[in-house]
Scaffold this active site. Structure first.
Site, short mmCIF file in Angstrom:
data_model
loop_
_atom_site.label_atom_id
_atom_site.label_comp_id
_atom_site.label_asym_id
_atom_site.label_seq_id
_atom_site.Cartn_x
_atom_site.Cartn_y
_atom_site.Cartn_z
N GLU A 86 -21.19 22.25 4.93
CA GLU A 86 -20.13 23.12 5.48
C GLU A 86 -18.96 22.33 5.57
OE1 GLU A 86 -21.28 25.29 9.11
OE2 GLU A 86 -19.18 25.58 9.73
N ARG B 268 -10.78 22.40 9.23
CA ARG B 268 -10.04 21.97 10.46
C ARG B 268 -9.07 20.82 9.85
NH1 ARG B 268 -14.99 21.32 14.56
NH2 ARG B 268 -16.10 23.35 13.97
N THR C 244 -15.21 26.92 9.74
CA THR C 244 -14.08 27.12 10.60
C THR C 244 -13.10 27.98 9.69
OG1 THR C 244 -14.53 24.85 11.32
CG2 THR C 244 -12.24 26.02 12.06
N LYS D 57 -24.24 32.95 12.47
CA LYS D 57 -24.41 31.73 13.01
C LYS D 57 -24.06 31.68 14.54
CE LYS D 57 -20.77 27.79 13.56
NZ LYS D 57 -20.24 26.60 12.61
C1 3PG Z 1 -19.52 23.39 14.05
O1 3PG Z 1 -18.33 23.75 13.91
O2 3PG Z 1 -20.37 24.17 13.84
C2 3PG Z 1 -19.89 22.31 15.22
O3 3PG Z 1 -18.57 21.76 15.54
C3 3PG Z 1 -20.85 21.50 14.91
O4 3PG Z 1 -21.11 20.83 15.93
P1 3PG Z 1 -21.53 19.52 16.27
O5 3PG Z 1 -20.38 18.69 15.86
O6 3PG Z 1 -21.90 19.44 17.77
O7 3PG Z 1 -22.70 19.30 15.54
#
Ligand code: 3PG
Length: 215
Positions: free
Chosen positions: A44, A48, A72, A132
């Site tokens: 994924e 960002r 995102t 999600k």
């Molecule tokens: C996401 O966008 O799904 C999270 O930022 C991932 O979370 P993590 O960095 O705590 O694994």
């Protein structure tokens, strides 16, 4: 089987979705190689950073069979950019009806983030079967997922946020969870330092752990 159902099945089979933040598109192909060689041909790639679209393009071109998705995603413009670059699925941190409806209309597999029963009602109404759950650890983790899944029979979750090798077992043992997302095997500092061997090793460890948990 629709494109979305096929994607859901593939993600469930893999059980893990690395959440990637790439500052530099030059790192995209080496990262994809490390993930694929580590046994996890999925990512994924989050919007960002400005490098997201180009990174998706480079990963998809280098590894056409890899499930490269966009994360995102906050607008329909970003959906278009992601799909144009080759993204096979869309993930958003929150439930944005505009983004979800646009993806459904275009038959693009979409996994919107949510936390509450009210958001889940919106997802169920649209026929979504996998969502999600974000940010998972901060909002009660597995016990919240179990409570949400009880009234929404058949709804499945892809939790992310605070998941790592330490708590993966709690999550992947839950029948309502199709896969866990996380950045623990693809941390930004490792990518920046070009530590792709380490990423490959951590990925292979995560894959082995997921297999062990699921049996
Ligand atoms: C996401 O966008 O799904 C999270 O930022 C991932 O979370 P993590 O960095 O705590 O694994």
């Amino acid at each position: 089987m629709s494109a979305r159902e096929a994607m859901e099945a593939k993600i469930e089979e893999l059980g893990l979705v690395p959440v990637v933040v790439l500052e530099n598109a030059e790192d995209a192909a080496p990262l994809a190689k490390a993930l694929c060689e580590g046994g996890l041909p999925v990512a994924e790639v989050t919007f960002r950073t400005a490098a997201a679209q180009e990174s998706i393009r480079r990963m998809s071109e280098a590894y056409p069979d890899m499930l490269v998705g966009a994360g995102t995603v906050l607008s329909i413009e970003q959906v278009d950019k992601a799909v144009e670059a080759g993204a096979k699925f869309i993930v958003s941190p929150g439930f944005d009806p505009e983004v979800v409806d646009y993806c459904l209309e275009k038959e693009i597999p979409v996994f919107p983030g949510l936390i509450t029963p009210s958001e889940l009602a919106q997802a169920a109404k649209r026929g979504l079967r996998v969502v999600k759950f974000f940010p998972a650890e901060q909002f009660g983790g597995v016990s919240t997922i179990k409570a949400l899944a009880a009234p929404y029979v058949g709804m499945k979750f892809m939790p992310t946020g605070g998941i790592s090798a330490k708590n993966l077992k709690d999550y992947l043992s839950c029948k309502s969870i199709v896969a866990c997302g996380g950045s623990w095997m693809v941390k930004g500092d490792m990518i920046k330092a070009g530590e792709f061997e380490k990423i490959k090793e951590l990925t292979a460890e995560a894959v082995a752990l997921a297999k062990e948990i699921r049996g």
